[in-house]
Design an enzyme around this catalytic site. Structure first.
Site, PDB file in Angstrom:
ATOM      1  N   LYS A 220       0.842  -1.199   0.000  1.00 57.40           N
ATOM      2  CA  LYS A 220       0.000   0.000   0.000  1.00 57.40           C
ATOM      3  C   LYS A 220       0.876   1.246   0.000  1.00 57.40           C
ATOM      4  O   LYS A 220       1.570   1.525   0.976  1.00 57.40           O
ATOM      5  CB  LYS A 220      -0.889   0.037   1.249  1.00 57.40           C
ATOM      6  CG  LYS A 220      -1.958   1.112   1.120  1.00 57.40           C
ATOM      7  CD  LYS A 220      -2.496   1.587   2.439  1.00 57.40           C
ATOM      8  CE  LYS A 220      -1.842   2.836   2.929  1.00 57.40           C
ATOM      9  NZ  LYS A 220      -2.025   4.032   2.090  1.00 57.40           N
TER      10      LYS A 220
ATOM     11  N   GLY B 146       6.453   4.665   8.785  1.00 57.97           N
ATOM     12  CA  GLY B 146       5.607   5.852   8.913  1.00 57.97           C
ATOM     13  C   GLY B 146       5.727   6.433  10.300  1.00 57.97           C
ATOM     14  O   GLY B 146       6.766   6.308  10.944  1.00 57.97           O
ATOM     15  N   SER B 147       4.644   7.021  10.762  1.00 56.76           N
ATOM     16  CA  SER B 147       4.693   7.726  12.044  1.00 56.76           C
ATOM     17  C   SER B 147       4.706   6.743  13.215  1.00 56.76           C
ATOM     18  O   SER B 147       4.163   5.633  13.128  1.00 56.76           O
ATOM     19  CB  SER B 147       3.489   8.651  12.158  1.00 56.76           C
ATOM     20  OG  SER B 147       2.298   7.892  12.128  1.00 56.76           O
ATOM     21  N   THR B 148       5.302   7.181  14.302  1.00 55.22           N
ATOM     22  CA  THR B 148       5.346   6.349  15.511  1.00 55.22           C
ATOM     23  C   THR B 148       3.930   6.075  16.014  1.00 55.22           C
ATOM     24  O   THR B 148       3.613   4.957  16.438  1.00 55.22           O
ATOM     25  CB  THR B 148       6.200   7.051  16.585  1.00 55.22           C
ATOM     26  OG1 THR B 148       7.540   7.157  16.068  1.00 55.22           O
ATOM     27  CG2 THR B 148       6.242   6.268  17.883  1.00 55.22           C
TER      28      THR B 148
ATOM     29  N   VAL C 168       1.003   5.770  14.333  1.00 57.96           N
ATOM     30  CA  VAL C 168       0.329   4.700  13.584  1.00 57.96           C
ATOM     31  C   VAL C 168       1.066   3.376  13.795  1.00 57.96           C
ATOM     32  O   VAL C 168       0.448   2.316  13.927  1.00 57.96           O
ATOM     33  CB  VAL C 168       0.222   5.059  12.077  1.00 57.96           C
ATOM     34  CG1 VAL C 168      -0.332   3.887  11.280  1.00 57.96           C
ATOM     35  CG2 VAL C 168      -0.657   6.281  11.882  1.00 57.96           C
ATOM     36  N   GLY C 169       2.391   3.434  13.873  1.00 57.00           N
ATOM     37  CA  GLY C 169       3.181   2.219  14.105  1.00 57.00           C
ATOM     38  C   GLY C 169       2.773   1.508  15.384  1.00 57.00           C
ATOM     39  O   GLY C 169       2.666   0.274  15.424  1.00 57.00           O
TER      40      GLY C 169
ATOM     41  N   GLU D 198       9.441   0.866  10.980  1.00 60.51           N
ATOM     42  CA  GLU D 198      10.436   1.931  10.769  1.00 60.51           C
ATOM     43  C   GLU D 198       9.704   3.242  10.995  1.00 60.51           C
ATOM     44  O   GLU D 198       8.883   3.638  10.169  1.00 60.51           O
ATOM     45  CB  GLU D 198      11.009   1.869   9.344  1.00 60.51           C
ATOM     46  CG  GLU D 198      11.793   0.613   9.019  1.00 60.51           C
ATOM     47  CD  GLU D 198      13.082   0.482   9.811  1.00 60.51           C
ATOM     48  OE1 GLU D 198      13.483   1.462  10.490  1.00 60.51           O
ATOM     49  OE2 GLU D 198      13.674  -0.597   9.784  1.00 60.51           O
TER      50      GLU D 198
ATOM     51  N   CYS E  17      13.127  10.536   7.867  1.00 63.74           N
ATOM     52  CA  CYS E  17      13.158  10.033   9.244  1.00 63.74           C
ATOM     53  C   CYS E  17      14.572  10.083   9.814  1.00 63.74           C
ATOM     54  O   CYS E  17      14.743  10.096  11.025  1.00 63.74           O
ATOM     55  CB  CYS E  17      12.585   8.627   9.305  1.00 63.74           C
ATOM     56  SG  CYS E  17      13.256   7.519   8.077  1.00 63.74           S
TER      57      CYS E  17
ATOM     58  N   GLU F 272       9.499  15.679  16.230  1.00 66.59           N
ATOM     59  CA  GLU F 272       9.879  15.501  14.832  1.00 66.59           C
ATOM     60  C   GLU F 272       9.070  16.480  13.985  1.00 66.59           C
ATOM     61  O   GLU F 272       7.843  16.403  13.945  1.00 66.59           O
ATOM     62  CB  GLU F 272       9.587  14.069  14.383  1.00 66.59           C
ATOM     63  CG  GLU F 272      10.078  13.803  12.976  1.00 66.59           C
ATOM     64  CD  GLU F 272       9.809  12.381  12.509  1.00 66.59           C
ATOM     65  OE1 GLU F 272       8.742  11.840  12.827  1.00 66.59           O
ATOM     66  OE2 GLU F 272      10.675  11.820  11.811  1.00 66.59           O
TER      67      GLU F 272
END
Ligand code: NDP
Length: 450
Positions: free
Chosen positions: A151, A204-206, A208-209, A226, A260, A352
């Site tokens: 995706k 992606g973002s922390t 959503v991770g 990541e 990142c 960030e």
């Protein structure tokens, strides 16, 4: 879904999103393709991946132009990114024939391990580096004998869709590598909940991770994460200050800071703080933020109006030391900007920003540098500059980060491991051991007693 050129704010295309039923159909096809794909002999799988690499190589210019139009990347960067997909495919094309297990001495028999592919791997890609981040997931996953559903980010689907076409043209069977454009909450979320997807590889973002990690727990699904970073660039008084200052703008403003690994916190030893800023200023002012189609461009626009608003919110009210320039008019431009931190409590120092903004703070000694560098929930990347070899080793070991450079700002080589510590992620991509993340080790004991 409208595809917008961030350098001009013009709509350059439309891509149909995928609804939940369409996602399930694609995952079902990938699951059906898994058995035949894992049965392809290692040498033939290697040959197909090399052909895929050759197809990418033959289309580097086309892919780069697509990325410039869709993501606002400079054309120089976009060429590198397409070339990186080619190189990563070539590198992992060597893996199927080297995916050997072990023979372990045991009494009464023979013990052998196998690296078994997992099945369908779901790769979720952000918008900041659409091509390389896709390749770091799909190339080792395919090499290990998995099938892949990928995706792309909603705003940057074009290069991923083209890569899927090139895979088919290169001879990869239908269903082995499928790109499914659509929303994170629909397509990405289904990768987490669909039982046929056996691993999620997320960048992606922390925020959503964390949700993906929690969701994957339900099926004990494998996951690589990541995530974000707020990496430190530590400059000691004994460093080659000219080199450190010359490299610092590129280390954070490349890709308009939407990286990142951006070294977005510069720590400078107090005795050389003023001198370092004197050297940094002309380098920042000379950094070329311009039309990304120009070969001379070092930086393009931000990805969206929302991203520019977010970046602006960190700079408003902060102490600006100096800044470069950016084009006026249409598109989401923002100039390279250097902020001065004072307490180390400022939001721009801690959070960030994901934009062309760097904060500078002085430190006293080695212990202070390490403590300040580690004063963050993130731990992805970073640099340190010193001529003292012992200090380089001590500080490199003490900074809590997954990837670090000494007297350099480079982070990524596809033949060395890449990934974060702390809340920057889980697992390592790239390098010779990446296939371990896309296989399970099976241990088989053969009794030899008669
Ligand atoms: P997100 O984490 O929101 O998105 C990354 C990918 O995950 C996109 O493909 C997105 O899809 C997808 N996604 C979003 N929500 C879900 C979900 N619930 N389940 C599964 N997949 C999902 O990052 P953003 O792109 O919005 O960027 C926000 C911030 O994240 C940045 O400002 C930066 O701080 C950080 N970031 C870090 C990156 C890194 O490389 N470490 C890369 C990109 C961002 P969709 O496009 O549809 O939202």
């Amino acid at each position: 879904m409208d595809v917008i050129n961030p350098a001009t704010a013009e709509v350059v295309g439309t891509v149909p999103g995928t609804d939940p039923a369409g996602v399930d159909v694609a995952i079902g096809r990938a699951a059906a393709a898994f058995g035949p794909w894992r049965a392809v002999s290692p040498g033939d799988r290697a040959r197909l991946l090399r052909r895929f690499a050759a197809a990418v190589d033959a289309h580097v210019e086309e892919l780069a132009a697509l990325e410039v139009r869709n993501s606002g990347h400079t054309v120089g960067n976009a060429r590198w990114e397409a070339g990186n997909v080619r190189d990563v495919l070539d590198y992992y094309a060597g893996a199927p024939e080297r995916l050997s297990g072990r023979q372990i001495p045991v009494p009464g028999g023979l013990d052998v391990t196998f690296h078994e592919p997992l099945g369908v791997v779901g790769v979720i890609v952000p918008w900041n580096f659409p091509m390389p981040i896709a390749g770091w997931g799909f190339a080792p996953a395919l090499a290990a004998g998995n099938t892949v559903v990928l995706k792309p980010a909603e705003v940057t689907p074009l290069t991923a869709l083209r890569l899927a076409e090139l895979a088919l043209e290169a001879g990869l069977p239908e269903g082995v590598f499928t790109v499914i454009p659509g929303k994170g909450g629909v397509v990405g979320q289904r990768f987490v909940t669909h039982p046929a997807v056996r691993k999620v590889c997320f960048t992606g973002s922390t925020e959503v991770g964390k949700r993906i990690m929690a969701g994957c727990a339900d099926q004990v699904k494998r996951v690589t994460l990541e995530l974000g970073g707020k990496s430190a660039n530590i400059v000691f008084a004994d460093a080659d200050l000219e080199r450190a200052a010359a490299g610092a703008p590129g280390a954070v403003f490349d890709n308009a800071g939407q990286d990142c690994c951006a070294r977005s916190r510069i720590l400078v030893q107090a005795g050389v703080y003023d001198r370092f800023l004197e050297l940094l200023e002309p380098a920042v002012r000379a950094f070329r933020c311009e039309d990304p189609t120009l070969d001379s461009a070092q930086m393009g626009p931000l990805i969206s109006a929302a991203q520019r608003d977010s970046v602006t919110s960190y700079v408003d009210g902060a102490r600006v030391a100096f800044r470069g320039t950016a084009p006026d008019g249409a598109g989401w431009w923002y100039p390279p900007t250097v902020l001065l931190a004072e307490s180390g409590q400022e939001a721009h120092w801690h959070e960030e920003i994901f934009g062309p903004v760097v904060s500078v703070l002085p430190f006293t000694d080695e212990a202070d540098a390490i403590a300040r560098a580690n004063d963050t929930p993130y731990g992805l990347s970073g640099s340190l500059w010193t001529r003292d070899l012992g200090r380089a080793v001590r500080v490199a070991r003490a900074v809590e980060t997954g990837t670090l450079s000494v007297n350099s700002n480079s982070s990524v080589r596809y033949w060395t491991p890449f990934g974060g510590a702390k809340q920057s992620g889980l697992g390592r991509e790239l390098g010779p051991d990446a296939l371990a993340a896309f296989t399970d080790v099976k241990n088989v004991f053969f009794a030899t007693d008669s």
